[in-house]
Design a protein around this motif. Structure first.
Motif, PDB file in Angstrom:
ATOM      1  N   ASN A   1      33.720  38.662  39.875  1.00  0.00           N
ATOM      2  CA  ASN A   1      34.182  38.420  38.505  1.00  0.00           C
ATOM      3  C   ASN A   1      33.391  39.237  37.495  1.00  0.00           C
ATOM      4  O   ASN A   1      33.942  39.681  36.490  1.00  0.00           O
ATOM      5  CB  ASN A   1      34.112  36.938  38.156  1.00  0.00           C
ATOM      6  N   ASP A   2      32.086  39.433  37.734  1.00  0.00           N
ATOM      7  CA  ASP A   2      31.280  40.242  36.825  1.00  0.00           C
ATOM      8  C   ASP A   2      31.729  41.701  36.850  1.00  0.00           C
ATOM      9  O   ASP A   2      31.768  42.373  35.813  1.00  0.00           O
ATOM     10  CB  ASP A   2      29.796  40.160  37.186  1.00  0.00           C
ATOM     11  N   ILE A   3      32.069  42.189  38.031  1.00  0.00           N
ATOM     12  CA  ILE A   3      32.527  43.579  38.169  1.00  0.00           C
ATOM     13  C   ILE A   3      33.851  43.761  37.425  1.00  0.00           C
ATOM     14  O   ILE A   3      34.038  44.727  36.684  1.00  0.00           O
ATOM     15  CB  ILE A   3      32.670  43.947  39.665  1.00  0.00           C
ATOM     16  N   ILE A   4      34.757  42.806  37.593  1.00  0.00           N
ATOM     17  CA  ILE A   4      36.064  42.879  36.914  1.00  0.00           C
ATOM     18  C   ILE A   4      35.877  42.796  35.404  1.00  0.00           C
ATOM     19  O   ILE A   4      36.473  43.573  34.651  1.00  0.00           O
ATOM     20  CB  ILE A   4      37.002  41.760  37.428  1.00  0.00           C
ATOM     21  N   LYS A   5      35.028  41.872  34.957  1.00  0.00           N
ATOM     22  CA  LYS A   5      34.774  41.729  33.523  1.00  0.00           C
ATOM     23  C   LYS A   5      34.227  43.031  32.935  1.00  0.00           C
ATOM     24  O   LYS A   5      34.658  43.472  31.867  1.00  0.00           O
ATOM     25  CB  LYS A   5      33.795  40.583  33.279  1.00  0.00           C
ATOM     26  N   GLU A   6      33.289  43.669  33.636  1.00  0.00           N
ATOM     27  CA  GLU A   6      32.722  44.934  33.158  1.00  0.00           C
ATOM     28  C   GLU A   6      33.794  46.012  33.065  1.00  0.00           C
ATOM     29  O   GLU A   6      33.807  46.807  32.121  1.00  0.00           O
ATOM     30  CB  GLU A   6      31.584  45.381  34.065  1.00  0.00           C
ATOM     31  N   LYS A   7      34.706  46.049  34.031  1.00  0.00           N
ATOM     32  CA  LYS A   7      35.781  47.048  34.006  1.00  0.00           C
ATOM     33  C   LYS A   7      36.697  46.802  32.798  1.00  0.00           C
ATOM     34  O   LYS A   7      37.084  47.739  32.096  1.00  0.00           O
ATOM     35  CB  LYS A   7      36.572  46.994  35.314  1.00  0.00           C
ATOM     36  N   ILE A   8      37.025  45.525  32.547  1.00  0.00           N
ATOM     37  CA  ILE A   8      37.861  45.202  31.378  1.00  0.00           C
ATOM     38  C   ILE A   8      37.134  45.590  30.096  1.00  0.00           C
ATOM     39  O   ILE A   8      37.733  46.164  29.180  1.00  0.00           O
ATOM     40  CB  ILE A   8      38.257  43.714  31.377  1.00  0.00           C
TER      41      ILE A   8
END
Length: 177
Positions: free
Chosen positions: A61-68
């Motif tokens: 989820n942290d990786i996805i949040k950073e991408k967003i």
């Protein structure tokens, strides 16, 4: 007192990564209820230094949040904070008013209250804006902005009403998340 967040995080790791963090004896002890902090390699409460950084592991989820966040900045969309998964409304839908005048008469979005609520429920992510007063829910089918301070669905619009920049942004989120 056990560190619950550390326990939860360790449970998300594959066994070989747990072993890298705790060692064999630590892994066995932790699985039997011991506090992981007693076994984590190079763990220090003074410096919070652990091998976790060396492992370069982040929750998905942290990786996805950073991408967003990267995409929001790339497309210059105003925000104060990205929430992934989307922020959960602490206000029941029944307590929210629906600004039909603004949404449909002034903006001609032709969105029903039910559609606006669906966009909230189907959101891929949300953005916190205007000093935390608004949660903006974005998804594949549409977006809804909720003024949490005034308990109001302030605006909502369908995907076909996204401007070119927002549509490109949403397509990139869909392709990368």
């Amino acid at each position: 007192m056990k560190n619950v967040l550390g326990d939860e995080w360790l449970k998300t790791l594959p066994k070989q990564e747990q072993y890298k963090v705790l060692g064999l004896n630590g892994l066995k002890a932790w699985q039997n209820g011991a506090d992981w902090r007693n076994y984590a390699r190079n763990y220090s409460t003074d410096y919070a230094k652990t091998r976790l950084k060396d492992l370069n592991i982040k929750p998905e989820n942290d990786i996805i949040k950073e991408k967003i966040e990267e995409l929001v900045k790339k497309y210059k969309i105003k925000f104060e904070q990205v929430k992934y998964p989307p922020e959960k409304l602490k206000i029941p839908f029944s307590d929210l008013s629906f600004d039909d005048n603004h949404i449909n008469k002034e903006r001609d979005h032709n969105v029903t209250r039910q559609e606006a609520e669906t966009f909230i429920n189907e959101a891929i992510f949300s953005l916190i804006r205007w000093k935390g007063d608004f949660i903006c829910f974005y998804g594949s089918n549409g977006a809804t902005y909720v003024n949490v301070k005034n308990k109001n669905i302030k605006t909502s619009f369908t995907r076909n009403q996204y401007d070119e920049k927002t549509l490109s942004f949403i397509k990139e989120v869909e392709n990368n998340v």
